[in-house]
Enzyme design. Structure first.
Site: not given
Length: 416
Positions: A95, A97, A132, A259, A278
């Site tokens: 995935q 972001h 994150e 990642h 994804r």
């Protein structure tokens, strides 16, 4: 105010059966427990331990809605973070972001197309990015993260293909660069699918032979091929850094970073967004075109994140520009060091979880005791918080505190 909070762990299939219950001192039920969310995300808002302290509000989300100034402080509209305990016993999806700009554009595009927010095929659940970081709590935390130099992947491919000569098309695409290779693999060209099958067989054979030449990437590809036969992510994993974090080490995953967590227990801190693109290794919705749109194909070093040492036993993980930070305070339980006080600098509303031992948190207005597995919401009026280890136990203590920073944004309402 220190407000005790708790939650029920999310039961995603990749979760560990034992890691979160053992950390929190709860019963092992036999079901997977993948993520414990601590925050105000509407998907799983933290539960208030003593609702009478906050006018009967059952969740942090309800309390913030009823008393935003008390919970968040003047001028804030939401928490800038979501804190999680994550326990992976199997690989998560491959995935990435979006950037802030990509998130705004994608959210508006899917709104205009009439795709419902709860539609499983929707990529953008909100108009926000989702940077994150993760800190390992287990002895080892295993992951794939970011693209490595093409030369490193070519070395593995040539070792795998030393005798068969089956991977020539993969070598040819790698010589054209990472983006060319990923696009070829992810768009499922018949020649790419043949390579996916060949890599799976060759990696499994190499692992079975047990030679010293088998790299961690090849071992990972063999494992993924067994779990997800025919998935292009098997070969994409060869293009990525294979990262092993030891206990206490961290990595940061910026926008565009490809990642997949593989195994281990960690503390994860992120922006409270639910935007996940994804690209495989999952039965969930995969949108190859959107993943390719947000990916950063630059080969960077493995994205490890070193903390800033603020004082003995006080470390701060704070990527630039994301609006949140994670402070870790540790002590050895003796009447020296943190028994005299380690100060955690906080900005705005914060959330703490004790992962080892017993500590007392002391703020400007009050104090609270936290045992291993317990967590609390900290209101802004407490200011910087002193963490005092219990010197009577002789136990090591560790507390993680998620807080805001001055370089980010207010929070918005993340499942993988």
């Amino acid at each position: 105010m220190f407000l005790g909070i708790t939650n029920t762990a999310r039961d995603y299939a990749w979760g560990s059966v034992t890691a979160i219950p053992e950390l929190l001192g709860r019963t092992v039920t036999g079901a997977p427990q993948a993520e414990l969310w601590l925050g105000a995300h509407p998907g799983s808002p933290s539960v208030v331990v003593n609702p009478a302290m906050v006018g009967g509000a059952d969740t942090v989300l309800d309390w913030i809605a009823a008393e935003p100034q008390t919970a968040l402080g003047e001028g804030r509209t939401g928490l800038p973070f979501l804190l999680k305990v994550l326990a992976a016993a199997a690989p998560l999806s491959l995935q990435a972001h979006p950037t802030p700009e990509q998130a705004r554009e994608g959210f508006a595009r899917e709104d205009a197309a009439g795709i419902a927010i709860d539609d499983p095929a929707r990529n953008y659940k909100d108009p926000f990015p989702k940077p994150e970081l993760v800190v390992a709590l287990s002895d080892r935390f295993e992951a794939l993260s970011g693209f490595r130099p093409v030369e490193a992947t070519l070395a593995d491919v040539r070792t795998l293909d030393a005798e068969s000569g089956r991977l020539g098309p993969l070598v040819a695409h790698l010589q054209q660069g990472l983006e060319d290779t990923v696009r070829w693999l992810e768009t499922a060209d018949p020649s790419a699918l043949a390579i996916v099958e060949a890599v799976g067989h060759l990696a499994a054979a190499a692992v079975a032979d047990g030679t010293d030449e088998v790299s961690a990437n090849v071992v990972t590809a063999a494992d993924l091929a067994e779990r997800y036969p025919g998935d292009p992510g098997v070969v994409v994993s060869l293009l990525m850094h294979r990262v092993t974090l030891e206990r206490g080490e961290a990595m940061y995953l910026p926008a565009g970073n490809i990642h997949a967590y593989l195994d281990g227990l960690g503390i994860e801190l992120m922006a409270p967004s639910d935007n996940v693109m994804r690209g495989g290794l999952t039965p969930k919705h995969v949108d190859v075109a959107e993943l390719l749109r947000v990916l950063d194909f630059t080969a960077y070093p493995a994205p490890l994140l070193a903390p800033e040492a603020l004082a003995p036993g006080v470390d701060r993980f704070a990527p630039d520009g994301v609006g949140f930070a994670l402070v870790r305070v540790t002590g050895d339980g003796r009447p020296v060091g943190l028994a005299t006080g380690g100060v955690a600098p906080l900005s705005g509303p914060s959330i703490a979880i004790c992962t080892e031992g017993v500590v007392t948190l002391v703020g400007a207005q009050s104090a609270t005791l936290l045992r291993q597995g317990e967590s609390c919401f900290i209101t802004p009026d407490e200011g910087d918080v002193t963490v005092e280890a219990d010197s009577t136990t002789g136990l090591t203590s560790s507390v993680f505190i998620a807080t805001g920073t001055d370089d980010g944004r207010d929070g918005a309402p993340g499942e993988r």
